[in-house]
Design a protein around this motif. Structure first.
Motif, PDB file in Angstrom:
ATOM      1  N   SER A 271       8.685   2.742 -21.661  1.00  0.00           N
ATOM      2  CA  SER A 271       8.929   3.279 -20.388  1.00  0.00           C
ATOM      3  C   SER A 271       8.793   3.889 -19.351  1.00  0.00           C
ATOM      4  N   ILE A 272       7.730   2.394 -18.139  1.00  0.00           N
ATOM      5  CA  ILE A 272       6.688   3.492 -17.219  1.00  0.00           C
ATOM      6  C   ILE A 272       7.786   2.982 -16.566  1.00  0.00           C
ATOM      7  N   VAL A 273       7.925   3.900 -15.259  1.00  0.00           N
ATOM      8  CA  VAL A 273       8.420   3.898 -13.356  1.00  0.00           C
ATOM      9  C   VAL A 273       7.036   3.913 -13.113  1.00  0.00           C
ATOM     10  N   PHE A 274       6.930   3.129 -12.684  1.00  0.00           N
ATOM     11  CA  PHE A 274       5.512   3.282 -11.511  1.00  0.00           C
ATOM     12  C   PHE A 274       5.657   3.094 -10.207  1.00  0.00           C
ATOM     13  N   VAL A 275       4.387   4.302  -9.690  1.00  0.00           N
ATOM     14  CA  VAL A 275       4.037   4.716  -8.658  1.00  0.00           C
ATOM     15  C   VAL A 275       3.425   4.035  -8.095  1.00  0.00           C
ATOM     16  N   ALA A 276       2.631   2.761  -7.388  1.00  0.00           N
ATOM     17  CA  ALA A 276       1.516   2.525  -7.111  1.00  0.00           C
ATOM     18  C   ALA A 276       1.439   2.732  -5.688  1.00  0.00           C
ATOM     19  N   ASP A 277       0.046   2.634  -5.198  1.00  0.00           N
ATOM     20  CA  ASP A 277      -0.134   3.283  -3.773  1.00  0.00           C
ATOM     21  C   ASP A 277      -0.017   1.662  -2.785  1.00  0.00           C
ATOM     22  N   HIS A 278       0.163   2.352  -1.719  1.00  0.00           N
ATOM     23  CA  HIS A 278       0.403   1.249  -0.779  1.00  0.00           C
ATOM     24  C   HIS A 278       2.004   0.281  -1.080  1.00  0.00           C
ATOM     25  N   ASP A 279       2.752   0.509  -1.822  1.00  0.00           N
ATOM     26  CA  ASP A 279       4.115  -0.252  -2.404  1.00  0.00           C
ATOM     27  C   ASP A 279       3.431  -0.984  -3.106  1.00  0.00           C
ATOM     28  N   THR A 280       2.332  -1.548  -3.193  1.00  0.00           N
ATOM     29  CA  THR A 280       2.424  -2.842  -3.886  1.00  0.00           C
ATOM     30  C   THR A 280       2.109  -2.532  -5.496  1.00  0.00           C
ATOM     31  N   LYS A 281       2.699  -4.354  -5.690  1.00  0.00           N
ATOM     32  CA  LYS A 281       3.513  -4.753  -6.967  1.00  0.00           C
ATOM     33  C   LYS A 281       2.607  -5.444  -7.880  1.00  0.00           C
ATOM     34  N   ILE A 282       3.128  -4.510  -9.196  1.00  0.00           N
ATOM     35  CA  ILE A 282       2.036  -5.142 -10.096  1.00  0.00           C
ATOM     36  C   ILE A 282       3.277  -5.850 -11.317  1.00  0.00           C
ATOM     37  N   VAL A 283       2.303  -6.995 -11.401  1.00  0.00           N
ATOM     38  CA  VAL A 283       3.243  -8.530 -11.576  1.00  0.00           C
ATOM     39  C   VAL A 283       2.741  -8.732 -14.256  1.00  0.00           C
ATOM     40  N   LEU A 284       4.249  -8.451 -14.601  1.00  0.00           N
ATOM     41  CA  LEU A 284       3.860  -8.136 -15.484  1.00  0.00           C
ATOM     42  C   LEU A 284       4.844  -8.649 -16.265  1.00  0.00           C
ATOM     43  N   GLN A 285       4.285  -9.881 -17.291  1.00  0.00           N
ATOM     44  CA  GLN A 285       5.635 -10.910 -17.756  1.00  0.00           C
ATOM     45  C   GLN A 285       5.933 -11.867 -16.937  1.00  0.00           C
ATOM     46  N   GLY A 286       5.559 -12.206 -15.851  1.00  0.00           N
ATOM     47  CA  GLY A 286       6.143 -12.603 -14.685  1.00  0.00           C
ATOM     48  C   GLY A 286       6.917 -12.061 -13.736  1.00  0.00           C
ATOM     49  N   LYS A 287       7.279 -10.837 -13.729  1.00  0.00           N
ATOM     50  CA  LYS A 287       8.030 -10.062 -12.936  1.00  0.00           C
ATOM     51  C   LYS A 287       6.771  -9.044 -12.072  1.00  0.00           C
ATOM     52  N   GLY A 288       7.274  -8.806 -11.018  1.00  0.00           N
ATOM     53  CA  GLY A 288       7.000  -8.037  -9.843  1.00  0.00           C
ATOM     54  C   GLY A 288       7.758  -6.821 -10.570  1.00  0.00           C
ATOM     55  N   TYR A 289       6.931  -5.028 -10.103  1.00  0.00           N
ATOM     56  CA  TYR A 289       7.123  -4.233 -10.585  1.00  0.00           C
ATOM     57  C   TYR A 289       7.027  -3.251  -9.128  1.00  0.00           C
ATOM     58  N   GLY A 290       7.701  -3.016  -8.458  1.00  0.00           N
ATOM     59  CA  GLY A 290       6.984  -1.950  -7.364  1.00  0.00           C
ATOM     60  C   GLY A 290       7.760   0.147  -7.482  1.00  0.00           C
ATOM     61  N   ARG A 291       7.083   0.287  -6.765  1.00  0.00           N
ATOM     62  CA  ARG A 291       7.358   1.672  -6.799  1.00  0.00           C
ATOM     63  C   ARG A 291       8.735   2.167  -7.144  1.00  0.00           C
ATOM     64  N   GLY A 292       8.922   2.848  -8.356  1.00  0.00           N
ATOM     65  CA  GLY A 292      11.024   3.088  -8.889  1.00  0.00           C
ATOM     66  C   GLY A 292      11.119   2.333  -9.971  1.00  0.00           C
ATOM     67  N   PHE A 305      -0.511  -1.050 -25.360  1.00  0.00           N
ATOM     68  CA  PHE A 305      -1.253  -1.687 -24.191  1.00  0.00           C
ATOM     69  C   PHE A 305      -1.849  -1.244 -22.823  1.00  0.00           C
ATOM     70  N   GLN A 306      -2.683  -2.312 -22.511  1.00  0.00           N
ATOM     71  CA  GLN A 306      -3.098  -1.545 -21.165  1.00  0.00           C
ATOM     72  C   GLN A 306      -3.053  -2.147 -19.911  1.00  0.00           C
ATOM     73  N   ILE A 307      -2.409  -1.230 -18.683  1.00  0.00           N
ATOM     74  CA  ILE A 307      -2.036  -1.974 -17.418  1.00  0.00           C
ATOM     75  C   ILE A 307      -3.181  -1.241 -16.929  1.00  0.00           C
ATOM     76  N   GLY A 308      -3.552  -2.396 -15.710  1.00  0.00           N
ATOM     77  CA  GLY A 308      -4.819  -2.608 -14.601  1.00  0.00           C
ATOM     78  C   GLY A 308      -3.784  -2.489 -13.397  1.00  0.00           C
ATOM     79  N   HIS A 309      -4.394  -1.884 -12.102  1.00  0.00           N
ATOM     80  CA  HIS A 309      -3.835  -2.443 -10.829  1.00  0.00           C
ATOM     81  C   HIS A 309      -4.808  -2.389  -9.722  1.00  0.00           C
ATOM     82  N   ASN A 310      -4.573  -2.649  -8.937  1.00  0.00           N
ATOM     83  CA  ASN A 310      -6.090  -2.761  -7.082  1.00  0.00           C
ATOM     84  C   ASN A 310      -5.349  -1.304  -6.786  1.00  0.00           C
ATOM     85  N   ALA A 311      -4.459  -0.995  -7.222  1.00  0.00           N
ATOM     86  CA  ALA A 311      -3.943   0.742  -6.100  1.00  0.00           C
ATOM     87  C   ALA A 311      -3.963   1.686  -7.131  1.00  0.00           C
ATOM     88  N   ASP A 312      -3.468   2.894  -6.131  1.00  0.00           N
ATOM     89  CA  ASP A 312      -3.817   4.497  -7.067  1.00  0.00           C
ATOM     90  C   ASP A 312      -2.090   4.588  -7.682  1.00  0.00           C
TER      91      ASP A 312
END
Length: 550
Positions: A271-292, A305-312
């Protein structure tokens, strides 16, 4: 026209002088008029900016009563305000404990870890072990076609076996053995096809087993973009991690952050709980995941499983039903105004192995380093460089950052365990002293009394930094030879609470080095390397001996 003149203005537009005398003759009028003017001049007074004229005893008494009433009201308001201020401060004191007493930090929450700093004959293994789960993170595009290296080191000769998932060909890994007078190391050349892709479940993890207790180092080595990390043994892995990365560089497209999760058992829920800078969303399997937001997946043994993003992604947390390994960093970054694209790579220590007291040495030939403190739970911290101390409160899954300059040492205290990373800024002479790299800083409770580690070849400068208490330097040995203060390219003494500590950075040769103290005293140990437009760094150990729950 001032207030006094307005008050003295008559209906005729001229000054109208009122007196308490009756005038019967012109002769006496001028004299009485002059006396009245003198009296009025004396009776003029300024109270709180207003001019008040006393013309008669009755009027004087009324004005005096008004002034007294105003003063009483002001005193009443001041008293009420002071009372409310004190009550508010009392409330704040109840909510925010004092931060500055050193014992409050150093004894909590890992008191058992620091009760005995000299452990002669200690069996504390730290990051050493016999079984290791290894995976990788992406380098920049050119570096992704470069093979990766894993080095296992020990003081004695040993056997090494490699386990791969059935779907992978064993020819993807080649092993070479090297022996010296003081140690043995085995080098694994890993084909780049075993580096995980983004956003895909793949069977690309590797399990390494050694016949004796060993240290394992992972190296991604590509010309101007390399980094190293200590690999933690499988028996030290856990089910809870917090990610720490650096803010992506604006200078390079695709300089984002990323992390890889690798599983050692089947049917592991992650279970991965995201915290991304600038409250950007990470798209995984067609769904956007934001802070929290929480992303869940199932991994079997060897799967990654590797996850990459353009924000901190600092503050993102990972929980799992079985122990997993986590590797994190940046794909392509430069911190500072010099140098080229560099990857940052660290194996993330479990949260229950984190410490709460840290000494942060400078990175030699780098004018400064960015030190990032990541919190697992709400915590109070203070950090000091030179004589400047900063105190702050960190909320859960947040971070604070400060700078340690080239000839400074940073000291961090926290009421709860935290993760600390030092990111070396690119050198102003990058063609000589290299580029950005990241090191996980060990806490003082994570220090060991001996290390056997590998120093990669191919760097113009290789350094070892030692952090020790009191005069332990005279007991410190590298490959059986004592180190003296004249060997230190950088040396600093400072107080941590009431204890005197020292930092020494010295040049070391490439290959396996054995570092230990003759009296069994414990010390921190960090290895760094620098070459044209490149650099790397890792800590000899970044794990507590026992668990320290948050």
């Amino acid at each position: 026209m001032n207030q006094y003149a307005q008050n003295m203005k008559g209906f005729s537009g001229k000054e109208d002088y009122y007196t308490d005398y009756e005038v019967e003759g012109d002769a006496d009028y001028e004299q009485l008029q002059m006396q009245s003017r003198e009296t009025r001049n004396i009776e003029q007074m300024n109270v709180f900016g207003d001019t008040i004229q006393h013309n008669s005893p009755k009027r004087t008494m009324k004005r005096l009563l008004v002034v007294i009433l105003i003063i009483v009201l002001i005193l009443g308001l001041a008293t009420t305000s002071a009372f409310l201020f004190l009550e508010r401060n009392k409330s704040n004191e109840k909510q925010s404990p004092k931060l500055l007493v050193m014992d409050e930090f150093i004894n909590k929450p890992c008191r058992s870890q620091i009760s005995k700093f000299t452990d002669k004959g200690s069996t504390n293994l730290g990051s050493r072990g016999r079984s290791f789960l290894v995976s990788f993170i992406q380098n920049h595009n050119d570096g992704n076609t470069t093979n990766r290296t894993i080095i296992a080191s020990s003081e004695t000769d040993f056997n090494l076996t490699v386990s791969l998932p059935e779907s992978q060909n064993s020819n993807l890994i080649s092993i070479s053995s090297h022996t010296s007078k003081t140690a043995t190391f085995k080098k694994l050349n890993v084909h780049y096809s075993l580096v995980p892709s983004y956003f895909t479940t793949e069977s690309k993890a590797i399990i390494i087993t050694t016949s004796v207790t060993s240290s394992v180092l992972s190296l991604s080595d590509y010309r101007v973009s390399s980094d190293t990390t200590t690999v933690f043994p499988m028996d030290k892995l856990s089910t809870y991690y917090i990610i720490s990365t650096a803010a992506p560089s604006d200078r390079y497209l695709g300089s984002g952050t990323h992390f890889t999760v690798a599983s050692m058992k089947d049917n592991t829920l992650v279970s991965i709980v995201f915290v991304a800078d600038h409250d950007t969303k990470i798209v995984l399997q067609g769904k956007g995941y934001g802070r929290g937001d929480t992303f869940n997946l199932i991994l079997n043994k060897y799967q990654t499983f590797q996850i990459g993003h353009n924000a901190d992604l600092t503050g993102t947390t990972i929980r799992s039903s079985n122990p997993v390994a986590v590797f994190a960093g940046n794909r392509c970054i430069t911190v500072g105004y010099h140098g080229y694209c560099s990857m940052l790579m660290e194996m993330v220590p479990p949260t229950k192995k984190l410490d709460n007291v840290f000494i942060v040495p400078p990175n030699i030939h780098r004018f400064q380093s960015h030190v990032r403190i990541s919190s697992v739970v709400n915590t109070d911290i203070k950090y000091t460089t030179k004589e400047i101390t900063t105190r702050t409160h960190l909320l859960k899954n947040r971070f604070a950052e400060f700078i340690v300059r080239e000839h400074e040492v940073g000291v961090i205290f926290s009421t709860k365990p935290v993760l600390v990373n030092s990111i070396a800024v690119s050198s102003t002479k990058a063609k000589v002293y290299g580029d950005t790299f990241m090191v996980t800083i060990p806490g003082i409770n994570q220090y060991l009394n001996s290390y056997t580690n590998f120093v990669p070849a191919g760097y113009n400068f290789s350094f070892a930094t030692f952090v020790f208490r009191n005069d332990s330097l005279r007991n410190l040995q590298i490959n059986g030879t004592n180190i003296d203060v004249d060997s230190c390219l950088f040396h600093s003494s400072f107080l941590v609470g009431i204890d005197l500590y020292n930092v020494c950075t010295a040049s070391v040769p490439s290959g396996v080095i054995n570092v230990e103290t003759s009296d069994g005293s414990r010390f921190g140990f960090i290895v760094t390397g620098q070459r044209k437009h490149d650099g790397h760094g890792y800590a000899g150990n970044a794990l507590l001996t026992t668990d320290c729950e948050t």
